[in-house]
Scaffold this active site. Structure first.
Site, PDB file in Angstrom:
ATOM      1  N   GLU A 280       0.619   9.483   9.721  1.00 21.79           N
ATOM      2  CA  GLU A 280       2.033   9.070   9.750  1.00 21.79           C
ATOM      3  C   GLU A 280       2.889  10.268  10.143  1.00 21.79           C
ATOM      4  O   GLU A 280       2.482  11.422   9.937  1.00 21.79           O
ATOM      5  CB  GLU A 280       2.462   8.673   8.332  1.00 21.79           C
TER       6      GLU A 280
ATOM      7  N   GLU B 217      -9.432  -6.493  -1.538  1.00 17.68           N
ATOM      8  CA  GLU B 217     -10.484  -5.739  -0.829  1.00 17.68           C
ATOM      9  C   GLU B 217      -9.876  -4.723   0.141  1.00 17.68           C
ATOM     10  O   GLU B 217     -10.319  -3.579   0.233  1.00 17.68           O
ATOM     11  CB  GLU B 217     -11.375  -6.728  -0.065  1.00 17.68           C
TER      12      GLU B 217
ATOM     13  N   LYS C 227      -6.681   4.862  -4.250  1.00 22.34           N
ATOM     14  CA  LYS C 227      -7.921   4.098  -4.045  1.00 22.34           C
ATOM     15  C   LYS C 227      -8.930   4.426  -5.147  1.00 22.34           C
ATOM     16  O   LYS C 227      -9.585   3.529  -5.678  1.00 22.34           O
ATOM     17  CB  LYS C 227      -8.507   4.423  -2.672  1.00 22.34           C
TER      18      LYS C 227
END
Ligand SMILES: NC(=O)c1ccc[n+]([C@@H]2O[C@H](COP(=O)([O-])OP(=O)(O)OC[C@H]3O[C@@H](n4cnc5c(N)ncnc54)[C@H](OP(=O)(O)O)[C@@H]3O)[C@@H](O)[C@H]2O)c1
Length: 333
Positions: A193, A132, A208
């Protein structure tokens, strides 16, 4: 006397997410015991050195650099993989499943590039592979996806699945910032980042979307097969021109079922300012799924960050130990 079932958790990678998971297990231990009868404890850590245990106030002697030590430890029931990257994470997930451990991962890259192989390993081992946290961070996305899938064919989905780029585009839209200024701000706030390539070039969103599109298609949609455009080319002029037309620019992941095949892409798109997705700001994410019976369903929340991601991981740990499911979603092997 505590009669709860004692359950060892090993964490591979005690970085931002791994240490948040360890802290959350510690914090929620009593309520998990009460609700589920499980006495969850972090009993092993795989990291580069014992001093890393201090990141989650854990004893140094829990740390090992050897995966085999963890896999041969009968006290470990669940392996949490929060190393990141494809290698060695994907092989270590597979080895953990083969050793009879349940695996919970937040690693979208390893999973999206090896989705079928890892689902197969889970199915064959009888252990669970739950992920998840890899798709929507803290959003209960896959659990809803599974629920909708039971009664629907998902015909399309689109969404904002990367918080860093959404923050940058939000700043460019609301504060008139340039891409470079908005990126610098995102880095200062810890939303981006130091090397922002994976986010701003759309790779993270592609990973994703690959997982979501694979579930939708019932077959592995490899990230390399998804069209990808990042946001580095979006200019203040583009933002202003969209705004003049009553639209905003969002980095969207989109997948549509056409004649049994899925067409998927990631790129900056104009969205009407009236649309729900236009109102998803900063580091928030949202995904709209369209089912053939239920119609559109929008799920939104924090798609990244240590606490929301640890929340999804801990829910999956409990799910692995209580439900007997081998995956968050149905998968034919
Ligand atoms: N950060 C988020 O908000 C977020 C949200 C959702 C999902 N995720 C996913 O969660 C995963 C972890 O992300 P993170 O932000 O926690 O990364 P991170 O802070 O870099 O943590 C990873 C840790 O694992 C260690 N590690 C990596 N490879 C190793 C190896 N081969 N042997 C031993 N230790 C190793 C790293 O050590 P070194 O630093 O020394 O390499 C580091 O301590 C990634 O897959 C990411 O995509 C992150």
């Amino acid at each position: 006397m505590n009669s709860n079932r004692s359950t060892g958790v090993a964490i591979l990678g005690l970085g931002t997410i791994g240490s948040a998971v360890a802290r959350l297990i510690n914090q929620r231990g009593a309520s998990i015991g009460e609700l589920y009868g499980l006495d969850l404890k972090v009993t092993r850590i795989l990291e580069r050195g014992p001093e890393r245990a201090a990141r989650a106030d854990l004893p140094r002697d829990l740390v090992t650099t050897s995966l085999d030590e963890i896999l041969s430890d009968d006290g470990v029931s669940v392996v949490v993989e929060t190393l990141g990257g494809e290698s060695p994470a994907a092989d270590w997930i597979e080895a953990s499943l083969k050793a009879g451990k349940h695996v919970v991962t937040a690693n979208k890259e390893a999973l999206s590039k090896n989705f079928d192989r890892l689902q197969r390993a889970a199915h064959q081992s009888g252990s669970a592979l739950l992920f998840e946290a890899s798709v929507g961070g803290g959003i209960p996305l896959l659990v809803s996806y599974r629920q909708i899938l039971a009664a629907n064919q998902i015909t399309s989905l689109r969404g904002i699945v990367n918080g860093t780029t959404n923050y940058i585009l939000s700043q460019m839209t609301t504060a008139g910032a340039t891409f470079d200024d908005a990126l610098a701000q995102a880095q200062e706030l810890g939303y981006a980042e130091p090397d922002p390539t994976a986010d701003v070039e759309g790779f993270d969103a592609v990973y994703k979307l690959s997982i979501l599109a694979s579930i939708m298609a019932g077959t592995h949609i490899h990230p390399d097969s998804i069209e990808r455009t990042g946001i580095t080319g979006v200019t203040p002029d583009d933002i202003a021109s969209a705004s003049a037309g009553g639209e905003v620019i969002k980095l969207l992941g989109q997948a549509t079922l056409i004649g049994g095949a899925v067409k998927a892409s990631v790129g900056p798109e104009r969205v009407s300012a009236d649309n729900l997705l236009a109102h998803v700001r900063d580091n928030y994410n949202a995904v709209e799924l369209v089912g053939d019976s239920v119609g559109p369903v929008v799920l939104s929340g924090q798609g990244a960050g240590p606490d929301p991601t640890a929340s999804a991981i801990l829910s999956d740990i409990v799910e692995a130990l209580t439900s007997g499911a081998s995956s968050n979603v149905p998968w034919k092997v």
